[in-house]
Design an enzyme around this catalytic site. Structure first.
Site, PDB file in Angstrom:
ATOM      1  N   TYR A 130     -28.672 -82.070  71.788  1.00 54.54           N
ATOM      2  CA  TYR A 130     -27.413 -82.528  72.375  1.00 54.54           C
ATOM      3  C   TYR A 130     -26.298 -81.837  71.612  1.00 54.54           C
ATOM      4  CZ  TYR A 130     -29.172 -86.441  75.174  1.00 54.54           C
ATOM      5  OH  TYR A 130     -29.786 -87.203  76.123  1.00 54.54           O
ATOM      6  N   LYS A 252     -31.747 -78.052  80.426  1.00 54.00           N
ATOM      7  CA  LYS A 252     -32.118 -79.296  81.100  1.00 54.00           C
ATOM      8  C   LYS A 252     -30.905 -79.912  81.791  1.00 54.00           C
ATOM      9  CE  LYS A 252     -34.230 -83.803  79.998  1.00 54.00           C
ATOM     10  NZ  LYS A 252     -33.141 -84.753  80.023  1.00 54.00           N
ATOM     11  N   HIS A 276     -31.442 -86.582  84.726  1.00 55.75           N
ATOM     12  CA  HIS A 276     -31.546 -87.406  83.527  1.00 55.75           C
ATOM     13  C   HIS A 276     -32.214 -88.751  83.851  1.00 55.75           C
ATOM     14  CE1 HIS A 276     -29.880 -86.981  79.342  1.00 55.75           C
ATOM     15  NE2 HIS A 276     -30.317 -88.221  79.281  1.00 55.75           N
TER      16      HIS A 276
HETATM   17  C1  GLV Z   1     -30.007 -90.265  76.576  1.00 54.44           C
HETATM   18  O1  GLV Z   1     -30.024 -90.285  75.389  1.00 54.44           O
HETATM   19  C2  GLV Z   1     -30.116 -91.368  77.458  1.00 54.44           C
HETATM   20  O2  GLV Z   1     -29.942 -92.497  76.993  1.00 54.44           O
HETATM   21  O3  GLV Z   1     -30.358 -91.157  78.645  1.00 54.44           O
END
Ligand code: GLV
Length: 388
Positions: A130, A252, A276
């Protein structure tokens, strides 16, 4: 204990064994959770073509992801706080993955640190990055991943800002959990989890706490991310990260063909079609619907991977049929981890592998190289691709 035969069994067991705050962190999406649920339901709506009287001897699910041999096209996805689903969670999952022969991806937001996972495993794992405002810290993280011999860097592009997950806010999600009365009562009904946590020193964000000055209390996850993650992240950053890293780079969070083209231009080795896990843009297209368009745009020039909604080997096969060279499991392994630790992750991998092997065979194929869109019923696929 009942016999565990599918990922849903692991989810049910994890729900009983993991404190609500952490179970719900895994089993939730942003806002209405429409994208989270569409990831699963769109996969289920794709129908397969059954073929018969094909010689099914000598089957294999082995393939490669970014040039690395894998026992099946399934990697363990980077997930934050895996070490809160079960004590030492990242180490246990990494061990299960390496024994099975699939990649394990360690999240920046893990509980066990890069060094700790490296010290407890034999084979290289992947590291997910990140990008935070503190660029010195990011450079050090990249260097730490190199020093730990990580064999690919997964750079997440879809979380500069965090989507609202109602349950995390209501639960005051933090690691370690705040010892409020509600949390204490809930944890008291999960003695196995409490015992594991009491025995391990690993209860904070291992890659961060102790590595960044002034960070020993991170508050809630939502607050911390809002303060630390860099909202200015852009394609120029991908360039310097690629240069500093110098190894295999996987981007990603790609959902759009234009972004896939930019990813290709950036020189990355692969993209992961991902929303995600439905945790960011609620209303985004499901990953499986987005996949064919990205494959058509860049699939002949770079590897396209996919995550989101993979709960079975059937799901993996459908993604491969639509052009994914690899898939990632997040919740599917977290449920195994929360349910039964290392053994549970191994069980999740065995379940998915068995389903993939048998389903490929029912479709009349013995190798993944023979799997393409022709194993899907034309009507179903036309519907997916038209909207994808
Ligand atoms: C990432 O860290 C999330 O919580 O989706």
């Amino acid at each position: 204990m009942t016999v565990i035969t599918n990922i849903e069994d692991l989810r049910v067991l994890a729900k009983r064994r993991v404190p609500r705050m952490f179970y719900e962190y895994a089993d939730s999406g942003s806002w209405t959770e429409s994208t989270y649920h569409a990831n699963e339901s769109d996969l289920q709506n794709i129908k397969l073509r059954q073929r018969v009287a094909v010689n099914l001897e000598g089957r294999s699910t082995a393939t490669q992801m970014v040039g690395i041999d894998v026992a099946m096209p399934v990697a363990i996805a980077p997930t934050g706080l895996a070490g809160m689903q079960h004590a030492d969670g990242e180490i246990l999952a990494a061990r299960a993955a390496e024994r099975f022969g699939v990649p394990f991806t360690l999240s920046t937001m893990s509980i066990c640190s890069i060094e700790d996972v490296a010290a407890h495993t034999q084979k290289p794992f992947w590291f997910q990055l990140y990008v935070m405002r503190d660029r010195d810290f990011i450079e050090r993280l990249i260097d730490r991943a190199k020093a730990a011999n990580c064999s690919a860097l997964v750079l997440t592009l879809d979380l500069q800002i965090i989507g609202q997950r109602h349950r995390d806010l209501k639960n005051g999600l933090s690691a370690p959990p705040r010892l409020t009365l509600a949390n204490l009562v809930n944890m008291a009904s999960r003695p196995r989890w409490c015992l594991g946590m009491a025995r391990t020193p690993r209860r904070q964000f291992g890659n961060i706490v102790g590595h960044v000055k002034g960070i020993d209390d991170m508050g809630t996850l939502a607050q911390w991310t809002a303060q630390q993650f860099d909202p200015r992240l852009n394609w120029d950053d991908v360039q310097w990260i690629k240069q500093r890293w110098g190894g295999k780079l996987i981007l990603k969070g790609i959902q759009d063909a234009e972004d896939a083209q930019l990813a290709l231009d950036s020189g990355a080795d692969a993209v992961i079609v991902s929303n995600h896990g439905g945790r960011q843009l609620d209303g985004a297209e499901s990953s499986i619907r987005a996949l064919p368009g990205i494959v058509d745009a860049v699939g002949s020039k770079m590897e396209v991977h996919m995550d989101g909604g993979i709960r079975s080997g059937q799901d993996v096969l459908k993604a491969v049929a639509l052009g994914a060279k690899g898939t990632y499991i997040g919740r599917s392994f977290l449920y195994g981890l929360g349910a039964m630790g290392e053994q549970g992750v191994t069980r999740a991998l065995e379940i998915i592998h068995n389903e993939l092997d048998l389903t490929m065979a029912f479709c009349g194929r013995t190798q993944l190289a023979q799997v393409d869109r022709s194993i899907l019923l034309p009507g179903t696929f036309a519907e997916v691709s038209a909207q994808g």
